[in-house]
Write a protein that holds these residues in place. Structure first.
Motif, PDB file in Angstrom:
ATOM      1  N   VAL A   1      -3.298  -6.075  -8.903  1.00 58.37           N
ATOM      2  CA  VAL A   1      -4.764  -5.200  -8.401  1.00 58.37           C
ATOM      3  C   VAL A   1      -4.907  -4.516  -9.732  1.00 58.37           C
ATOM      4  O   VAL A   1      -3.950  -3.854  -9.786  1.00 58.37           O
ATOM      5  CB  VAL A   1      -3.675  -4.433  -7.273  1.00 58.37           C
TER       6      VAL A   1
ATOM      7  N   SER B   1       8.229  -6.331  -5.227  1.00 58.97           N
ATOM      8  CA  SER B   1       6.928  -6.186  -4.398  1.00 58.97           C
ATOM      9  C   SER B   1       6.359  -4.939  -5.675  1.00 58.97           C
ATOM     10  O   SER B   1       4.779  -5.201  -4.922  1.00 58.97           O
ATOM     11  CB  SER B   1       6.698  -5.085  -2.705  1.00 58.97           C
TER      12      SER B   1
ATOM     13  N   ILE C   1       6.113  -2.181   2.154  1.00 65.65           N
ATOM     14  CA  ILE C   1       4.943  -2.569   0.975  1.00 65.65           C
ATOM     15  C   ILE C   1       4.052  -1.779   1.049  1.00 65.65           C
ATOM     16  O   ILE C   1       2.146  -1.845   0.540  1.00 65.65           O
ATOM     17  CB  ILE C   1       6.122  -4.067   1.017  1.00 65.65           C
ATOM     18  N   VAL C   2       3.502  -2.275   2.400  1.00 67.05           N
ATOM     19  CA  VAL C   2       2.627  -2.164   3.499  1.00 67.05           C
ATOM     20  C   VAL C   2       1.521  -0.521   2.744  1.00 67.05           C
ATOM     21  O   VAL C   2       0.939  -0.102   2.303  1.00 67.05           O
ATOM     22  CB  VAL C   2       1.776  -2.215   4.419  1.00 67.05           C
TER      23      VAL C   2
ATOM     24  N   SER D   1       1.624  -0.493  -0.968  1.00 64.60           N
ATOM     25  CA  SER D   1       0.098  -0.966  -1.373  1.00 64.60           C
ATOM     26  C   SER D   1      -1.028  -0.602  -1.050  1.00 64.60           C
ATOM     27  O   SER D   1      -2.385   0.029  -1.533  1.00 64.60           O
ATOM     28  CB  SER D   1      -0.373  -2.212  -0.616  1.00 64.60           C
TER      29      SER D   1
ATOM     30  N   LEU E   1       2.684  -6.454  -6.894  1.00 66.02           N
ATOM     31  CA  LEU E   1       1.198  -5.741  -7.042  1.00 66.02           C
ATOM     32  C   LEU E   1       0.592  -5.281  -7.870  1.00 66.02           C
ATOM     33  O   LEU E   1      -0.579  -4.828  -8.193  1.00 66.02           O
ATOM     34  CB  LEU E   1       2.315  -4.435  -6.077  1.00 66.02           C
ATOM     35  N   THR E   2       1.336  -4.132  -9.053  1.00 65.72           N
ATOM     36  CA  THR E   2       0.403  -4.617 -10.090  1.00 65.72           C
ATOM     37  C   THR E   2       0.553  -5.310 -11.102  1.00 65.72           C
ATOM     38  O   THR E   2      -0.795  -4.851 -12.085  1.00 65.72           O
ATOM     39  CB  THR E   2       1.680  -3.217 -10.934  1.00 65.72           C
TER      40      THR E   2
ATOM     41  N   TYR F   1      -0.380   2.647  -3.806  1.00 62.88           N
ATOM     42  CA  TYR F   1      -1.234   2.173  -4.775  1.00 62.88           C
ATOM     43  C   TYR F   1      -2.990   1.788  -5.384  1.00 62.88           C
ATOM     44  O   TYR F   1      -3.089   2.367  -6.072  1.00 62.88           O
ATOM     45  CB  TYR F   1      -0.395   0.887  -5.370  1.00 62.88           C
ATOM     46  N   LEU F   2      -3.339   1.467  -4.290  1.00 66.18           N
ATOM     47  CA  LEU F   2      -5.014   1.464  -4.390  1.00 66.18           C
ATOM     48  C   LEU F   2      -5.483   2.909  -4.042  1.00 66.18           C
ATOM     49  O   LEU F   2      -6.910   2.886  -5.292  1.00 66.18           O
ATOM     50  CB  LEU F   2      -5.193   0.552  -2.648  1.00 66.18           C
TER      51      LEU F   2
ATOM     52  N   TYR G   1       2.515   4.692  -9.842  1.00 67.87           N
ATOM     53  CA  TYR G   1       3.251   3.930  -9.284  1.00 67.87           C
ATOM     54  C   TYR G   1       4.412   3.794  -9.176  1.00 67.87           C
ATOM     55  O   TYR G   1       5.715   3.451  -8.314  1.00 67.87           O
ATOM     56  CB  TYR G   1       2.331   3.187  -8.770  1.00 67.87           C
TER      57      TYR G   1
END
Length: 96
Positions: free
Chosen positions: A95, A87, A26-27, A30, A91-92, A33-34, A47
């Motif tokens: 962010v 997740s 997940i980290v 993330s 996340l999407t 994705y960023l 993503y």
């Protein structure tokens, strides 16, 4: 306990092991994705495509455990689905 055949060693599935195995991807996801948000025009589509591909590839791992029962491997794969979809969804959503 992870059930294995009679001649196989028994491995214990601990909560800490499951937590680490769930949190680390997940980290990393993330961070990916960023970077996609920063450098691409359509980060959500890219993503989700990557996340689903990685989720399907992760289905192989539980079946590679020596002597694993089918029910145990399926249970582990269900955990992969919950972790990956949950997740990626949140996340999407949060962010942009």
């Amino acid at each position: 306990m992870l059930k294995t055949g009679e001649n196989e060693s028994v491995q214990e599935l601990t909560a800490m092991g499951i937590l680490i195995a769930s949190t680390l991807p997940i980290v990393v996801g993330s961070l990916i994705y960023l970077l996609l948000v920063k450098y691409t025009n359509n980060p959500k589509w890219i993503y989700w495509t990557m996340a689903l591909l990685m989720m399907f590839l992760s289905f192989i791992n539980p079946f590679m455990i020596p002597g694993v029962e089918i029910s145990t491997a399926i249970s582990l794969n269900i955990m992969h689905i919950v972790c990956a979809v949950g997740s990626a969804f949140f996340l999407t959503r949060w962010v942009d």
